[in-house]
Design a protein around this motif. Structure first.
Motif, PDB file in Angstrom:
ATOM      1  N   SER A 127      68.084   6.182  32.626  1.00 31.51           N
ATOM      2  CA  SER A 127      68.056   4.858  32.007  1.00 31.51           C
ATOM      3  C   SER A 127      67.218   3.889  32.824  1.00 31.51           C
ATOM      4  O   SER A 127      66.521   3.024  32.269  1.00 31.51           O
ATOM      5  N   ALA A 128      67.274   4.033  34.143  1.00 27.47           N
ATOM      6  CA  ALA A 128      66.520   3.126  35.007  1.00 27.47           C
ATOM      7  C   ALA A 128      65.053   3.504  35.096  1.00 27.47           C
ATOM      8  O   ALA A 128      64.194   2.637  35.267  1.00 27.47           O
ATOM      9  N   ASP A 129      64.745   4.807  34.937  1.00 25.98           N
ATOM     10  CA  ASP A 129      63.382   5.275  35.177  1.00 25.98           C
ATOM     11  C   ASP A 129      62.499   5.286  33.939  1.00 25.98           C
ATOM     12  O   ASP A 129      61.279   5.369  34.053  1.00 25.98           O
ATOM     13  N   MET A 130      63.083   5.232  32.755  1.00 22.41           N
ATOM     14  CA  MET A 130      62.262   5.330  31.552  1.00 22.41           C
ATOM     15  C   MET A 130      62.758   4.370  30.487  1.00 22.41           C
ATOM     16  O   MET A 130      63.899   3.905  30.513  1.00 22.41           O
ATOM     17  N   ASP A 131      61.865   4.065  29.561  1.00 27.09           N
ATOM     18  CA  ASP A 131      62.196   3.172  28.465  1.00 27.09           C
ATOM     19  C   ASP A 131      62.820   4.000  27.354  1.00 27.09           C
ATOM     20  O   ASP A 131      62.147   4.465  26.435  1.00 27.09           O
ATOM     21  N   GLY A 132      64.123   4.206  27.456  1.00 29.68           N
ATOM     22  CA  GLY A 132      64.814   5.021  26.474  1.00 29.68           C
ATOM     23  C   GLY A 132      66.309   4.841  26.597  1.00 29.68           C
ATOM     24  O   GLY A 132      66.814   4.189  27.510  1.00 29.68           O
ATOM     25  N   GLU A 133      67.029   5.427  25.674  1.00 30.58           N
ATOM     26  CA  GLU A 133      68.487   5.342  25.619  1.00 30.58           C
ATOM     27  C   GLU A 133      69.078   6.640  26.155  1.00 30.58           C
ATOM     28  O   GLU A 133      68.908   7.705  25.547  1.00 30.58           O
ATOM     29  N   ALA A 134      69.752   6.589  27.300  1.00 29.59           N
ATOM     30  CA  ALA A 134      70.360   7.768  27.909  1.00 29.59           C
ATOM     31  C   ALA A 134      71.873   7.676  27.775  1.00 29.59           C
ATOM     32  O   ALA A 134      72.483   6.691  28.197  1.00 29.59           O
ATOM     33  N   THR A 135      72.483   8.703  27.199  1.00 31.54           N
ATOM     34  CA  THR A 135      73.926   8.733  27.012  1.00 31.54           C
ATOM     35  C   THR A 135      74.460  10.107  27.406  1.00 31.54           C
ATOM     36  O   THR A 135      73.740  11.112  27.353  1.00 31.54           O
ATOM     37  N   VAL A 136      75.718  10.147  27.800  1.00 31.15           N
ATOM     38  CA  VAL A 136      76.393  11.405  28.100  1.00 31.15           C
ATOM     39  C   VAL A 136      77.128  11.853  26.838  1.00 31.15           C
ATOM     40  O   VAL A 136      77.887  11.079  26.249  1.00 31.15           O
TER      41      VAL A 136
END
Length: 224
Positions: A127-136
């Motif tokens: 989430s911090a490194d890329m422009d995207g939505e990261a979810t578990v």
């Protein structure tokens, strides 16, 4: 949907595999998706079969056929060099049109003496490194990190040295799933991509269904 057995994990994670590790995995792929071998031994033969299928019944387009073959060879070579073990390309039809999409499966190994982060830490880092939505998310195959993002921008040059770097990079929807291979130090990364931004949500649902079908296989799998 079609049942496909993946690449042999026994060979690919031999350095980290234990008796409790899976020997392989299985996925349900949509009808019309083509499995491309990207290993050097089978790469050209597999791509030739795909190109022949794509141009079946078309005898007056040798230039386009050669161009597609060259592009696929470059894509497969780059994927293998970056740790890819399998590549699937969509030849699925919607009327007269082909639905463009791909799935690249990559095996991620930690550096010697290191460990890959757990799902929560990985989602935070991504989430911090890329422009995207990261979810578990929870899959039948285990806990995974899902990242959805749009890659590329209109009229943006490709990175220097990349295949087709003189062309523009068209935007595409990418959905990644990263999950640990049980009883090993490795992770499996599934990278789905399509340029169909207009139906991105529907394509993401399809990608989610394929990722959700992943199951681990013990012993020596029977290949179809």
């Amino acid at each position: 949907m079609r049942d496909d057995t993946g690449a042999d994990l026994t060979a690919n994670v031999s350095s980290t595999r234990t008796p409790a590790s899976p020997a392989d995995y299985r996925l349900l792929l949509p009808d019309g998706w083509f499995r491309v071998r990207i290993d050097p031994e089978g790469r050209e033969r597999s791509i030739d079969a795909l190109v022949d299928r794509k141009f079946e019944g078309i005898d007056n387009a040798p230039h386009l056929k050669r161009q597609l073959r060259d592009e696929l060879l470059a894509q497969a070579t780059a994927a293998y060099r970056d740790g890819g073990i399998e590549l699937y390309l969509s030849l699925q039809q919607a009327g007269p049109l082909t639905i463009p999409a791909s799935l690249l499966i990559t095996l991620l190994r930690p550096a010697p003496g290191a460990a890959l982060p757990d799902a929560t830490d990985l989602a935070r880092r991504l989430s911090a490194d890329m422009d995207g939505e990261a979810t578990v998310v929870e899959l039948a195959a285990g806990t995974a990190v899902r990242v959805r993002r749009v890659t590329g921008q209109p009229n943006t040059p490709a990175p220097a040295g990349a295949p087709g770097s003189t062309d523009v990079v068209l935007p595409s929807v990418t959905v990644d799933y990263q999950l640990p291979v049980p009883a090993t130090a490795a992770h499996l990364l599934l990278t789905f991509s399509t340029p169909l931004l207009q139906i991105a949500d529907a394509m993401a649902e399809l990608f989610d269904a394929v990722a959700g079908s992943l199951t681990w296989l013990d012993g020596d799998p029977t290949h179809e």
